[in-house]
Design an enzyme around this catalytic site. Structure first.
Site, PDB file in Angstrom:
ATOM      1  N   LYS A  46     -60.165  59.428 -13.183  1.00 52.53           N
ATOM      2  CA  LYS A  46     -59.557  60.107 -14.320  1.00 52.53           C
ATOM      3  C   LYS A  46     -60.314  61.406 -14.539  1.00 52.53           C
ATOM      4  CE  LYS A  46     -56.046  59.303 -17.040  1.00 52.53           C
ATOM      5  NZ  LYS A  46     -54.757  58.770 -16.587  1.00 52.53           N
TER       6      LYS A  46
ATOM      7  N   ASP B 299     -51.263  64.032 -16.782  1.00 60.15           N
ATOM      8  CA  ASP B 299     -51.408  63.126 -17.919  1.00 60.15           C
ATOM      9  C   ASP B 299     -51.064  63.960 -19.150  1.00 60.15           C
ATOM     10  OD1 ASP B 299     -52.918  61.461 -20.089  1.00 60.15           O
ATOM     11  OD2 ASP B 299     -53.067  60.197 -18.332  1.00 60.15           O
TER      12      ASP B 299
END
Length: 444
Positions: free
Chosen positions: A125, A165
């Protein structure tokens, strides 16, 4: 076997002031530690301790100029969490809320989510505390180029494949990929969520929302029910929420709400496809709030509240982490809600999740229910490797099969005398695949 309290005390000591990360690990450790007691090979190899420690954390400065030639400075991150079953895979988030705790929780969750898909993807991430809202196209382009100038050193199609995202959509992915290509002089599938003109996949934008609804459909079918006619609350109004709402409408459900940071809209008659088109225009093209849409459309708008007090049959939290609190969970149950299916990452705080798990409703956790996005990202990686593009129907069919497989794995590990514990099932099913690979590699 260490007790849960003892394990968490050690983790908190090593990772202070990271509440989101603590919450994510606690939920997994609660189910996995008892499972490990029957499998001493995991305990001997310290597998869970190793899983909760990222392979590496990369933090860097991102310097760029705004349109007034002022020098601006942000912080960039990439957390490469676990590479046991494939290249690091996970999104980039551009939002003021981004910090190490948020990214570590997302990266840890991604380990289990990616494992559940059955595809060969590790977990990662990243992102920045940069806020794209209110910025010009040129400012966003310059920021993305500066961010990628550092990030490109740490990623690659066989190493780490980021995606989008919150705050990172097709526009930002285009700028990031363009800079990667400029620096490296290679056209490789190193980012997913790309445009269809340069290696992207059909329904990538829709995938997380669609997948969440498919998972809910399978949970209901498992108990002889369906989404047809269900009154549904959807939070959020980004891609996940919009496409979850569209798929719900397609399957005969009635979508009553959408939300953003200003509040939520409530349409007792149900949001139709045409209304969702209007909302998408407001949010995506005009970049306005739902309060603006409500004012111009005459729709009911409730400012500074979440939609969970509206009577419903199903709830789909699709906004962001920690948006359902204990009082919200109690209200949902009191109002007759039969299923909660998480489209966002960890949208339910720990105490509220416990209330839902102890009730008799169906509760689909994010690591299972919102895996559709990364599943289609994995399919995009495969298409890039083959220099081949699947049709829209082909990708949708593959997504549906993957969500069926995730549901089956959750049932396998979560079935009990009182029904299926989907949280336990997802945690253990995701754990076993990654743990098996880590054992095979030895002590590394």
């Amino acid at each position: 076997m260490p007790a849960l309290g003892e394990f968490m005390a050690g983790l908190v000591k090593r990772n202070p002031n990271e509440p989101e990360f603590h919450q994510a690990v606690h939920e997994v450790a609660r189910d996995v530690l008892p499972y490990m007691a029957a499998h001493p090979e995991y305990l001997d190899a310290q597998i869970l301790e190793r899983m909760t420690e990222p392979d590496r954390i990369i933090v860097f400065r991102v310097v760029w100029e705004d349109d007034k030639r002022n020098v601006r400075v942000n912080r960039g991150y990439r957390i490469q969490f676990n590479q046991a079953i494939g290249p690091y895979k996970g999104g980039l988030r551009f939002d003021p809320s981004v910090n190490l705790s948020v990214l570590k929780f997302l990266g840890f969750e991604q380990t289990f989510k990616n494992s559940l898909t059955g595809l060969p993807m590790g977990s990662g991430k990243g992102g920045s505390n940069f806020n794209p809202k209110g910025k010009s196209e040129s400012e966003i382009m310059r920021f993305c180029q500066s961010y990628m100038t550092e990030l490109h050193r740490h990623i690659g199609q066989y190493t780490d494949v980021p995606a989008g995202d919150i705050g990172v959509g097709g526009r930002e992915i285009g700028y990031l990929f363009g800079q990667y290509k400029r620096i490296t002089n290679e056209f490789a599938g190193v980012l997913t969520g790309k445009g269809l003109d340069f290696g992207g996949s059909e329904i990538r934008t829709e995938a997380t929302g669609y997948g969440c609804v498919y998972f809910a459909q399978h949970m209901l079918a498992h108990v002889g029910d369906s989404l047809d006619g269900k009154r549904c609350l959807v939070s959020g109004s980004g891609n996940v929420a919009q496409y979850a709402a569209r798929k719900l409408v397609e399957l005969g459900a009635k979508v009553l709400t959408l939300s953003d940071r200003s509040g939520f809209i409530h349409d007792p008659e149900g949001l139709t496809s045409d209304k969702l088109d209007e909302i998408a225009d407001y949010k995506t093209r005009q970049r306005k709030s739902l309060s603006d849409y409500a004012q111009e459309s005459g729709c009911s708008f409730i400012p500074q509240h979440r939609p969970w007090a509206i009577e419903s049959d199903a709830a789909f939290p699709c906004a962001t982490q920690n948006e359902i609190y204990p009082e919200d969970a109690k209200t949902l149950l009191a109002n007759g809600c039969k299923i909660v299916c998480e489209g966002a990452n960890m949208p339910t705080v720990a105490e509220a999740a416990e209330i839902l798990e102890q009730s008799d409703i169906l509760y689909g956790p994010a690591k299972a229910a919102n895996a559709g996005g990364v599943a289609v990202s994995g399919l995009e990686m495969s298409q890039n490797s083959m220099r081949y593009s699947l049709s829209r129907k082909g990708i949708d069919d593959e997504l549906s099969k993957i969500m069926i497989g995730i549901h089956e794995r959750c049932v396998e590990y979560g079935a009990g005398s009182n029904g299926v514990d989907y949280v336990k099932g997802a945690n253990i099913a995701g754990f076993t695949k990654v743990a098996g690979a880590m054992l095979a590699y030895g002590v590394i």
